[in-house]
Design a protein around this motif. Sequence first.
Motif: not given
Length: 551
Positions: A56-62, A81-86, A112-119, A140-147
């Motif tokens: 749901v809104d504001g959650d973090t998925v690790e 506003k979901l944060t997706i993080r490896g 407002g999705t944030v995606i961090d550290n995924v390949e 969208l924010t994307l950081r620290n990843s390999f696409i």
Amino acid sequence: MFRSSFSPSRFNTAQIAIAFAIALSCAILATASAATLSVGIGKAFPTPCSAFASAVDGDTVEIDGSSGAYIGDVCGIYANKLTIRGVNGRPKIDAGGLNAMGKGTWVVIGTGTVIDNVEMFGAKVTDKNGAAIRLDGRDLTLRNSFIHDNEDGILTSNDGVSNIVIEFTEFGHNGYGDGFSHNLYVGHVNSLVFRGNYSHDANVGHDLKSRAEKNTISYNRFSSTPPSQTGSTASGQPSYEIDLPNAGTSYVIGNVIEQPAVNQNPAMLAYGEEGASNAGKNLYVVNNTFLNDNTSSGTFVFVGSTVTTPVLLQNNIFAGVGTVSTQASSVNKTNYSALNPAFVDRTNYDLHPASGSPMIDAGSAPGTAADGTALTPASQYKHVAGIEARPIAGNIDIGAYEAASTTGGTTTTTTTTTTGNTSSTTAGTTSTTANTTTTTPGNTTTTTASTTTTTAATSPDTIPPVVSFGSPANGATVFGHVAVSVTATDDRAVARITLRIDGRQVAGTANSTLNYSWNATRVRGSHTLTATAYDTSNNQASASVTVRVTR
């Protein structure tokens, strides 16, 4: 006619206090409702998409990177506003021949999705435009990843309002091969910030294409791998390294922009070539290092005929053959053109000016843009997909890297060699008098040094950073989802921070602060958290806290 009966005098102090308490409680409950959903073997969710469906809104998925590849896990992402993080390494998301909605691997619908550290790799669809990340939502924010190895790395909508931030990410060998798909393709949105990235080897398409109204492209490396060499992806033949087809207010500052010998288009930076339809018409190209490996032709900056505002070209290195700009009215200021500029190690991409180079202290102060934006580079690219502080004293050097500072009539030349994440610095002091011949207004093309004297070497940077935990406290008893906060300071600049729990790295950042949500719901007992900070000379320091997890 309706008349409001509201009057501030009708509410006494107690009523106001009750209303405030209710509002505060609602805010606390909204914050408390945000959850961290764990993905991986033995976790609450076996796949990322199963967690996205429950979020749901504001959650973090690790997403646990140690659980192996997630194959064929494609879906829409709807929460805001979901944060997706490896965590525990970088999870591998392999489309595996499948797609969501005929668009790609992850189709972002939320805001407002944030995606961090995924390949992410393997995105393919019927229309040959499959994206690893397809943005149909907003921001969208994307950081620290390999696409890599998708038909499109990122493909966005044309909503005109989204703000997109992409930083510290590697893009490689994306594109179907037809020239209509790219390493990343940003549509007509409000703004793009593209910082500290490594975009290379696009498969016929562009290393970066953006139709955004405002583009801030700083401290990146755009290049390709020669066919005879092994890189992180297959070698590619890109068209433009940077394509801004509809113009827009654009800042291209402090980048390494390389055209490979084998390419699909001789131009490197293209601006407004499809028509300057965006409101902004200003392009600022400042302190970049352009490298043309094509020995027969090339255009460093291609400006479309409908762009009438003069482009600013200042403090750039144009290495190799080719036309500097196709726009006759371009403002050329203290640029340097040469077939083989004096770099420390061109072959291995150490593009700091070599000792005695005519680029040292030869730039001019960039000042500000028409809208007041500062044009002076504060950082410089650090491989792979990072940045470090750019130290400037005295006149700024020409190009994407600083090698010298002037103090008391002497020039201190600093050479930095980077291998992986390790940097070493050697400093020496040089005083140089040079006779310079200028053939194009503001552009130096030939330089003959007449005198050089060397004095004592300056002291290297040997002072490590100071790193500390803001939370949790040493000896604390914790449970549930634990907020971990780390800060670091340095006499020069902090390059990055890493966080390990019981010896396993779980997080990292290229900033001077690190915030991490540790899911400690199933790890009772004593645990040690260790934060290590590195400065730009690779000096390091660590701090540890030991906590006890209960239920």
